[in-house]
Design an enzyme around this catalytic site. Sequence first.
Site, PDB file in Angstrom:
ATOM      1  N   ARG A 162       0.832  -1.207   0.000  1.00 25.51           N
ATOM      2  CA  ARG A 162       0.000   0.000   0.000  1.00 25.51           C
ATOM      3  C   ARG A 162       0.866   1.256   0.000  1.00 25.51           C
ATOM      4  O   ARG A 162       0.490   2.283  -0.575  1.00 25.51           O
ATOM      5  CB  ARG A 162      -0.919   0.007   1.220  1.00 25.51           C
ATOM      6  CG  ARG A 162      -2.003  -1.051   1.214  1.00 25.51           C
ATOM      7  CD  ARG A 162      -2.955  -0.882   2.387  1.00 25.51           C
ATOM      8  NE  ARG A 162      -3.816  -2.052   2.517  1.00 25.51           N
ATOM      9  CZ  ARG A 162      -3.635  -3.004   3.424  1.00 25.51           C
ATOM     10  NH1 ARG A 162      -2.634  -2.929   4.290  1.00 25.51           N
ATOM     11  NH2 ARG A 162      -4.459  -4.036   3.474  1.00 25.51           N
ATOM     12  N   GLU A 193       5.457 -19.498   1.104  1.00 25.09           N
ATOM     13  CA  GLU A 193       4.541 -20.211   1.996  1.00 25.09           C
ATOM     14  C   GLU A 193       4.637 -21.704   1.691  1.00 25.09           C
ATOM     15  O   GLU A 193       4.436 -22.123   0.552  1.00 25.09           O
ATOM     16  CB  GLU A 193       3.102 -19.727   1.820  1.00 25.09           C
ATOM     17  CG  GLU A 193       2.043 -20.585   2.476  1.00 25.09           C
ATOM     18  CD  GLU A 193       2.285 -20.821   3.964  1.00 25.09           C
ATOM     19  OE1 GLU A 193       2.130 -21.985   4.404  1.00 25.09           O
ATOM     20  OE2 GLU A 193       2.644 -19.861   4.678  1.00 25.09           O
ATOM     21  N   SER A 215      -3.267 -16.438   4.544  1.00 22.63           N
ATOM     22  CA  SER A 215      -4.160 -15.466   5.190  1.00 22.63           C
ATOM     23  C   SER A 215      -5.459 -16.093   5.675  1.00 22.63           C
ATOM     24  O   SER A 215      -6.556 -15.684   5.299  1.00 22.63           O
ATOM     25  CB  SER A 215      -4.474 -14.313   4.226  1.00 22.63           C
ATOM     26  OG  SER A 215      -3.295 -13.669   3.820  1.00 22.63           O
ATOM     27  N   CYS A 265      -7.443 -19.724  14.263  1.00 25.95           N
ATOM     28  CA  CYS A 265      -8.302 -19.760  15.449  1.00 25.95           C
ATOM     29  C   CYS A 265      -9.678 -20.345  15.137  1.00 25.95           C
ATOM     30  O   CYS A 265     -10.373 -20.815  16.033  1.00 25.95           O
ATOM     31  CB  CYS A 265      -8.473 -18.356  16.022  1.00 25.95           C
ATOM     32  SG  CYS A 265      -6.927 -17.557  16.499  1.00 25.95           S
ATOM     33  N   ASP A 315       3.536 -15.584  15.612  1.00 26.94           N
ATOM     34  CA  ASP A 315       3.742 -16.587  16.652  1.00 26.94           C
ATOM     35  C   ASP A 315       5.201 -16.974  16.850  1.00 26.94           C
ATOM     36  O   ASP A 315       5.512 -17.738  17.765  1.00 26.94           O
ATOM     37  CB  ASP A 315       2.941 -17.850  16.318  1.00 26.94           C
ATOM     38  CG  ASP A 315       1.442 -17.632  16.413  1.00 26.94           C
ATOM     39  OD1 ASP A 315       1.028 -16.529  16.809  1.00 26.94           O
ATOM     40  OD2 ASP A 315       0.688 -18.565  16.068  1.00 26.94           O
ATOM     41  N   TYR A 356     -25.236   0.344  31.056  1.00 19.89           N
ATOM     42  CA  TYR A 356     -26.151  -0.448  31.887  1.00 19.89           C
ATOM     43  C   TYR A 356     -27.552  -0.437  31.303  1.00 19.89           C
ATOM     44  O   TYR A 356     -28.086   0.595  30.919  1.00 19.89           O
ATOM     45  CB  TYR A 356     -26.217   0.095  33.314  1.00 19.89           C
ATOM     46  CG  TYR A 356     -27.466  -0.381  34.043  1.00 19.89           C
ATOM     47  CD1 TYR A 356     -27.580  -1.733  34.414  1.00 19.89           C
ATOM     48  CD2 TYR A 356     -28.538   0.468  34.287  1.00 19.89           C
ATOM     49  CE1 TYR A 356     -28.728  -2.196  35.027  1.00 19.89           C
ATOM     50  CE2 TYR A 356     -29.683   0.014  34.912  1.00 19.89           C
ATOM     51  CZ  TYR A 356     -29.781  -1.319  35.276  1.00 19.89           C
ATOM     52  OH  TYR A 356     -30.917  -1.788  35.868  1.00 19.89           O
ATOM     53  N   ARG A 413     -14.534  -3.302  43.437  1.00 23.95           N
ATOM     54  CA  ARG A 413     -14.866  -2.795  44.785  1.00 23.95           C
ATOM     55  C   ARG A 413     -14.326  -3.728  45.857  1.00 23.95           C
ATOM     56  O   ARG A 413     -13.768  -3.284  46.867  1.00 23.95           O
ATOM     57  CB  ARG A 413     -16.389  -2.645  44.912  1.00 23.95           C
ATOM     58  CG  ARG A 413     -16.986  -1.537  44.074  1.00 23.95           C
ATOM     59  CD  ARG A 413     -18.499  -1.507  44.179  1.00 23.95           C
ATOM     60  NE  ARG A 413     -18.938  -1.099  45.508  1.00 23.95           N
ATOM     61  CZ  ARG A 413     -20.211  -1.094  45.892  1.00 23.95           C
ATOM     62  NH1 ARG A 413     -21.163  -1.508  45.048  1.00 23.95           N
ATOM     63  NH2 ARG A 413     -20.543  -0.695  47.096  1.00 23.95           N
TER      64      ARG A 413
END
Length: 470
Positions: free
Chosen positions: A35, A48, A54, A58, A300, A443, A459
Amino acid sequence: MSMNGTSGTPGGAKERLVVIGGDAAGMSAASQARRLRGPDELEIVAFERGHFTSYSACGIPYWVGGDVAERDELIARTPEEHRERDIDLRMRTEVTEIDVAGTRVRSRDLDSGAELWTSYDKLVIATGARPIRPDLPGADAPGVHGVQTLDDGQALLDTLAATEGRRAVVVGAGYIGVEMAEALINRGYEVTVVNRGKEPMSTLDPDMGRLVHTAMEGLDITMVNDAEVTKLLTGEDGRVRAVVTEDAEYPADVVVLGIGVRPETTLARAAGLPVGDHGGLLTDLAMRVRGHENIWAGGDCVEVLDLVSGSERHIPLGTHANKHGQVIGANVGGGYGTFPGVVGTAVSKVCDLEIARTGLREKDARRAGLQFEAVTIESTNRAGYYPGADLMTVKMLAERRTGRLLGVQIVGREGAAKRVDIAAVALTAGMTVEQMTTLDLGYAPPFSPVWDPILVAARKAVMAVRARGA
């Protein structure tokens, strides 16, 4: 046979960028560099060794389990799409040597066997990680699978389709092991998970891992903890038939190794590049390999700075790899980018149980020499009166005296896991638990109690820190 590149000169000669690895970090770096610099200024050659580029590693457990219908849904960009961007992407080609002094790499075409030297002006190492395979009898038998690449996932699916038996053993109970246990349950297998730790998910403290253990047993997954695998038995046909520990034997028609991964730095080590205590390449903030002006590394295969403990860690996640690639591509392309580090955020699930962590566990904090308070609370994902409200458990660590947030772990049902992002931001900002109690979080009864579970934990942590300081 050789392929010679030309070094960049003030006269504007074209430079060559060589990328080793065609997945997240490598191709993000190549794409970002493209780019910023056109093909008349920068030639990009990428290698590769597999069949795919690409893709989402996961997502493999969810493809195996049937949640994702087609393999190609996991592929973000094909080799052809990269080539359309003037990236010379060479598939099924493995880099076998990095010659740092000669600024070149040797590659081998895995189909033809042909070898080639390719020179570079700039080099990106994105060799990923490799699954840990135990050095045990039978570990390489047919029917035993690691799951790291799309090729691995396809091989496992092929085995499942060809196997008549329905007994599966997963060795290891980390993220990969737990997710693969769910995938195999979804495929209708009887699943046993053999784990050397006291509880599953060693990325959690044992008390939180126990919650995962209980939930997995509720899903009819047989959990075997504190068990060391000693060998894998094979039948007369050579295929795996059982996993053996010191105390028992577990019949298996298929075995999945979910023991974890190690940085794939064989090439880098042989080239004399610096690696850390966890086996990953060491880089600076710009992802440049330390001591080497024109070599970068990401994904990785690298170690990264833990912003909470201040130490280097190996955390193999696609989120980091894509960010590394963007930073590397910016720097290679003439821009500027840095990757300051991580806080160790990760989420997973087993069926409807969500699991999340960020920051330090108790043993991490002790290893870093920190004194801390640990608190655990139970709350609900919605207002208690709202339909679908369910329990979640939040554990929080805070530094004594300062009250600095050190880590958060969450186990619960719908809406539990992504709450860890609140803690991840707080950790990155160096917030104290007292500062967290005033966070203006969203909330409404369908989404949260009036006091969000993260704030309830904060808390309680404030009170623990104050009590210790009294």
